[in-house]
Enzyme design. Structure first.
Site, PDB file in Angstrom:
ATOM      1  N   SER A 110      43.433 -15.766  16.835  1.00 36.73           N
ATOM      2  CA  SER A 110      42.958 -16.879  17.656  1.00 36.73           C
ATOM      3  C   SER A 110      41.458 -17.031  17.452  1.00 36.73           C
ATOM      4  CB  SER A 110      43.347 -16.650  19.119  1.00 36.73           C
ATOM      5  OG  SER A 110      43.176 -17.817  19.882  1.00 36.73           O
ATOM      6  N   GLU A 212      48.228 -21.526  11.911  1.00 37.27           N
ATOM      7  CA  GLU A 212      48.948 -21.491  13.187  1.00 37.27           C
ATOM      8  C   GLU A 212      48.034 -22.088  14.232  1.00 37.27           C
ATOM      9  OE1 GLU A 212      48.371 -19.554  16.127  1.00 37.27           O
ATOM     10  OE2 GLU A 212      46.473 -18.765  15.385  1.00 37.27           O
ATOM     11  N   HIS A 278      50.608 -17.621  18.399  1.00 36.56           N
ATOM     12  CA  HIS A 278      50.502 -17.470  19.853  1.00 36.56           C
ATOM     13  C   HIS A 278      51.863 -17.317  20.526  1.00 36.56           C
ATOM     14  CE1 HIS A 278      46.461 -18.838  18.898  1.00 36.56           C
ATOM     15  NE2 HIS A 278      46.083 -18.500  20.122  1.00 36.56           N
TER      16      HIS A 278
END
Length: 321
Positions: A110, A212, A278
């Site tokens: 992330s 992603e 996630h």
């Protein structure tokens, strides 16, 4: 590319919070996995849980924490507590040189992709894997994947077999058939777009691009990919592996469909459905090291797969303890 050495059970590791603040209970569960499941010795500062609005303390605190973790002569890895936002604010003061001289593995994803990008660009391989607030709820298979990448034991990748834990990852579908190899780079599409035009953006020419994201509406995903294409950042990409696009659907449009259509136009092998991102099942992958993407076409056997062949090519100085 420098490959950090494999860990051993009992190794000290540092826990840092370079981005947003976290829930202490979630962190404790992740730390327990490090200690009880992987056999590592987590160490952290007393002010790890600091808060400054949407950050885990001000920039000075988080930068000092980073530098201490890098300089710790005993620590063999650096695990990030949470993503969110904030790591990119540290990049101008992050010096990769000490980690290139004495490599230790950085683990996170992330917002941590900002640090991955800077270190990969400087020549250090890292691990895109669960942050600690996510690790405590990860399924066993995802923990086993992280364990194999960090502590070893994975067989060398077989291009014709389903990947064993640590040797690679299976996908679910081919978007554009083919086979490609190169350094595996990327992660959060949002972060890649936001780093575009900065000195910290990864060089993607000849690379396998991993993408992603979470919580981005389809038009925003389109905007990010359009920005990267207009900037020339995707010129020369060798192949694309697509992970989770979590909570990225809106008004009957699936974010994953938008991303698939946009990257298919690059004219390179593309596969989707890799368990990266996630979701609780966020499987770890090595960034910066050479990998192979296999996207089978009609009549070819097997599922799409990413093979981590370069991660296991530890020879000579790059793998020294």
């Amino acid at each position: 590319m420098r490959l950090p050495p494999l860990l051993r059970r009992g190794d000290p590791v540092r826990v840092i919070a370079p981005s947003s603040p976290f829930e202490p209970e979630l962190l404790a569960r992740g730390v327990a996995v490090l200690r009880d499941r992987l056999g590592l010795e987590p160490r952290m500062r007393a002010d790890l849980g600091a808060r400054a609005r949407y950050l885990a303390g001000d920039d000075a605190r988080r930068l000092e924490e980073w530098r201490e973790a890098v300089a710790d002569p005993d620590a063999r890895a650096i695990f990030c507590a949470r993503g969110g936002f904030g790591a990119s604010r540290l990049l101008p003061e992050v010096d990769p040189a000490p980690l290139l001289e004495r490599p230790k593995v950085l683990v996170g994803f992330s917002d941590v992709c900002a640090l991955h990008a800077a270190l990969n660009r400087a020549g250090l391989a890292t691990v895109h894997g669960p942050v600690l607030t996510q690790l405590g709820r990860a399924p066993e298979a995802a923990v086993a994947q992280l364990e194999a990448l960090l502590l070893g034991g994975a067989p060398r990748p077989d291009p014709w077999a389903p990947p064993a834990a640590g040797a690679g990852l299976p996908g679910t579908a081919t978007v554009r058939a083919g086979r490609a190899a190169g350094p595996l780079l990327g992660g959060s599409l949002t972060l890649l777009a936001h780093l575009c035009g900065t000195p910290f953006a990864p060089r993607l020419d000849g690379a396998l691009l991993l993408l992603e994201d979470v919580g981005e509406k389809p038009y925003r995903l389109d905007r990010y990919l359009t920005q990267l294409r207009l900037a020339g950042a995707l010129d020369g990409v060798a192949g694309v592996a697509l992970g989770h696009f979590t909570e990225c659907d809106a008004a009957g449009v699936r974010g994953a469909d938008v991303v698939r259509e946009r990257v298919a136009g690059l004219g390179v092998p593309v596969a989707e459905g890799f368990p990266v991102g996630h979701e609780d099942a966020n499987f770890s992958v090595p960034l910066g090291a050479r990998a192979t993407l296999v996207a089978p076409g009609p009549g070819e056997e097997g599922a799409p797969r990413l093979l981590f062949d370069g991660w296991w090519a530890r020879e000579g100085e790059g793998a020294a303890r």
